[in-house]
Scaffold this motif. Structure first.
Motif, PDB file in Angstrom:
ATOM      1  N   MET A   1       0.845  -1.201   0.000  1.00 20.65           N
ATOM      2  CA  MET A   1       0.000   0.000   0.000  1.00 20.65           C
ATOM      3  C   MET A   1       0.875   1.244   0.000  1.00 20.65           C
ATOM      4  O   MET A   1       1.885   1.307   0.705  1.00 20.65           O
ATOM      5  N   VAL A   2       0.487   2.233  -0.800  1.00 24.57           N
ATOM      6  CA  VAL A   2       1.095   3.562  -0.742  1.00 24.57           C
ATOM      7  C   VAL A   2      -0.022   4.600  -0.719  1.00 24.57           C
ATOM      8  O   VAL A   2      -1.156   4.324  -1.113  1.00 24.57           O
ATOM      9  N   LEU A   3       0.305   5.804  -0.259  1.00 22.73           N
ATOM     10  CA  LEU A   3      -0.566   6.953  -0.423  1.00 22.73           C
ATOM     11  C   LEU A   3       0.117   7.831  -1.462  1.00 22.73           C
ATOM     12  O   LEU A   3       1.204   8.354  -1.223  1.00 22.73           O
ATOM     13  N   TYR A   4      -0.518   7.955  -2.616  1.00 19.31           N
ATOM     14  CA  TYR A   4       0.155   8.571  -3.765  1.00 19.31           C
ATOM     15  C   TYR A   4       0.129  10.086  -3.666  1.00 19.31           C
ATOM     16  O   TYR A   4      -0.933  10.708  -3.539  1.00 19.31           O
ATOM     17  N   ARG A   5       1.313  10.693  -3.717  1.00 17.18           N
ATOM     18  CA  ARG A   5       1.442  12.147  -3.750  1.00 17.18           C
ATOM     19  C   ARG A   5       2.423  12.561  -4.837  1.00 17.18           C
ATOM     20  O   ARG A   5       3.078  13.610  -4.741  1.00 17.18           O
TER      21      ARG A   5
ATOM     22  N   GLY B   1     -13.484   7.383  -1.127  1.00 19.30           N
ATOM     23  CA  GLY B   1     -14.360   7.604  -2.263  1.00 19.30           C
ATOM     24  C   GLY B   1     -14.509   6.354  -3.101  1.00 19.30           C
ATOM     25  O   GLY B   1     -14.118   5.248  -2.697  1.00 19.30           O
ATOM     26  N   ALA B   2     -15.095   6.503  -4.288  1.00 15.22           N
ATOM     27  CA  ALA B   2     -15.312   5.381  -5.193  1.00 15.22           C
ATOM     28  C   ALA B   2     -13.972   4.772  -5.611  1.00 15.22           C
ATOM     29  O   ALA B   2     -13.035   5.490  -5.978  1.00 15.22           O
TER      30      ALA B   2
ATOM     31  N   ILE C   1      -8.017   4.227  -4.005  1.00 16.82           N
ATOM     32  CA  ILE C   1      -9.051   4.655  -3.073  1.00 16.82           C
ATOM     33  C   ILE C   1      -8.824   6.128  -2.743  1.00 16.82           C
ATOM     34  O   ILE C   1      -7.952   6.463  -1.934  1.00 16.82           O
ATOM     35  N   PRO C   2      -9.561   7.046  -3.358  1.00 17.34           N
ATOM     36  CA  PRO C   2      -9.427   8.458  -2.987  1.00 17.34           C
ATOM     37  C   PRO C   2      -9.823   8.664  -1.525  1.00 17.34           C
ATOM     38  O   PRO C   2     -10.799   8.077  -1.053  1.00 17.34           O
ATOM     39  N   LEU C   3      -9.063   9.483  -0.814  1.00 14.61           N
ATOM     40  CA  LEU C   3      -9.362   9.783   0.586  1.00 14.61           C
ATOM     41  C   LEU C   3      -9.588  11.273   0.755  1.00 14.61           C
ATOM     42  O   LEU C   3      -8.818  12.094   0.249  1.00 14.61           O
TER      43      LEU C   3
END
Length: 360
Positions: free
Chosen positions: A283-287, A319-320, A311-313
């Motif tokens: 898992m990553v949080l994309y920035r 989100g969707a 997964i938009p946060l």
């Protein structure tokens, strides 16, 4: 409020529609588990079979890194995560997690070492989970480093010992936090309590396979495997109980109920869950900049589903979801953001691969 479930997907059935292209960077790896980028452009890849490999100038070094500690390798057991220290450019320090011991008595262990060329030096054990367990499943073993330099280690419940996830005298089914020298941070939530191990940061987890610290929001996120259903993504806060096995959206592998409850007072609900299971892995949080439409999204790779989920946060509200990379038809073990904003994907297979995702 009921946690967000899998209600809406934006289906991407091909690379062209999704705006990306996927190329192979390295092949012939034995179940690659984790990947890390170094400041000099080299990549490190762990193989579950117990080897640490280097990719230099876009080519896989045929010789593994020397000095890697021997791992217990069987079924899910082996060499797991590799994490460069925040100050790697100055101290050359790496952290490795792996299964130590044998089939009768084993545990997740974390060590630190200095990378000297293509070899490890000054190896030191920082943490070994207790109690030792039997079998070769549910190690967790993902690593993350917080802004203060302390380390988080996600741990599994040992599979056959799921009740230990609620036992504060056991490391099984926990996320633990230690200092880079192995000591216990003074502000850990259970430090000083006679009825709890001081390393514990959160508890009630089944098998933590994704773990990240997002510096931009100063938040910690983790995901874990459920049994038959009930995979979870959680926002991690110190001292909180995430419920396993007292609450779950999944069933036992026999089809029996693990718990009649999906929520109970005092237990943290997931941000979202997947039922049926997708078997989330990395898992990553994309920035990054390469895919501006993905910014602020979690990207979760999945083994059983052979895809990734974006997964938009927004303020921890998912989100969707968008399905990515399903056209590859491959078990995806890990995902990392490259220096240029692209993604690296690891393919979990006997002859596994490192893939690079770039804009179309």
């Amino acid at each position: 409020m009921r946690p967000a479930a899998l209600l809406l997907l934006l289906l991407s059935t091909g690379a062209g529609a999704a705006g990306y292209r996927v190329g192979t960077l390295a092949a012939g790896l034995d179940h690659p588990w984790s990947l890390a980028s170094l400041p000099d452009g080299r990549l490190l890849v762990t193989e579950r079979a117990g080897r640490l490999r280097l990719i230099e100038n876009g080519r896989l070094n045929p010789e593994p890194v020397q000095g890697v500690p021997a791992a217990f390798v069987k079924s899910q057991a082996g060499l797991f995560d590799v994490l460069p220290d925040r100050d790697f450019a100055a101290n050359r320090t790496l952290y490795l997690s792996f299964a130590s011991g044998d089939a009768q008595a084993n545990a997740t262990r974390v060590v630190r070492a200095r990378l000297d060329g293509a070899a490890l030096a000054d190896l030191r054990t920082l943490f070994t989970a207790t109690p030792l367990k039997r079998g070769a499943a549910h190690y967790g073993a993902r690593l993350a480093q917080l802004a203060d330099g302390s380390l988080l280690i996600g741990l599994g419940d040992g599979f056959s010992q799921r009740e230990q996830a609620q036992n504060l005298r056991s490391h099984l089914g926990k996320i633990v936090r230690i200092q880079p020298d192995g000591s216990v941070p003074a502000d850990n939530p259970f430090r000083g309590r006679d009825d709890a191990l001081p390393e514990i940061y959160s508890y009630g987890h089944r098998n933590v396979q994704g773990l990240l610290y997002d510096a931009a929001s100063d938040r910690i996120y983790a995901h874990e495997h459920g049994p038959r259903g009930g995979d979870e993504v959680n926002r991690i806060r110190p001292g909180r109980n995430y419920g396993w096995p007292l609450v779950t959206y999944g069933l036992d592998y026999t089809g029996a109920l693990v718990s009649p409850y999906t929520q109970r007072e005092g237990l943290e609900p997931p941000l979202l869950h997947w039922t049926p299971s997708i078997a989330p892995s990395g898992m990553v949080l994309y920035r990054g900049d390469a895919f501006p439409q993905w910014r602020g999204s979690l990207i979760v790779t999945a083994l059983a589903a052979k895809q990734a989920r974006r997964i938009p946060l927004q303020d921890d509200q998912p989100g969707a979801q968008e399905i990515l990379f399903a056209e590859l038809g491959k078990r995806l073990r890990d995902v990392r953001v490259a220096a240029d904003g692209g993604l690296y994907l690891l393919v979990d297979a006997d002859s596994g691969e490192v893939l690079k995702v770039d804009p179309q």
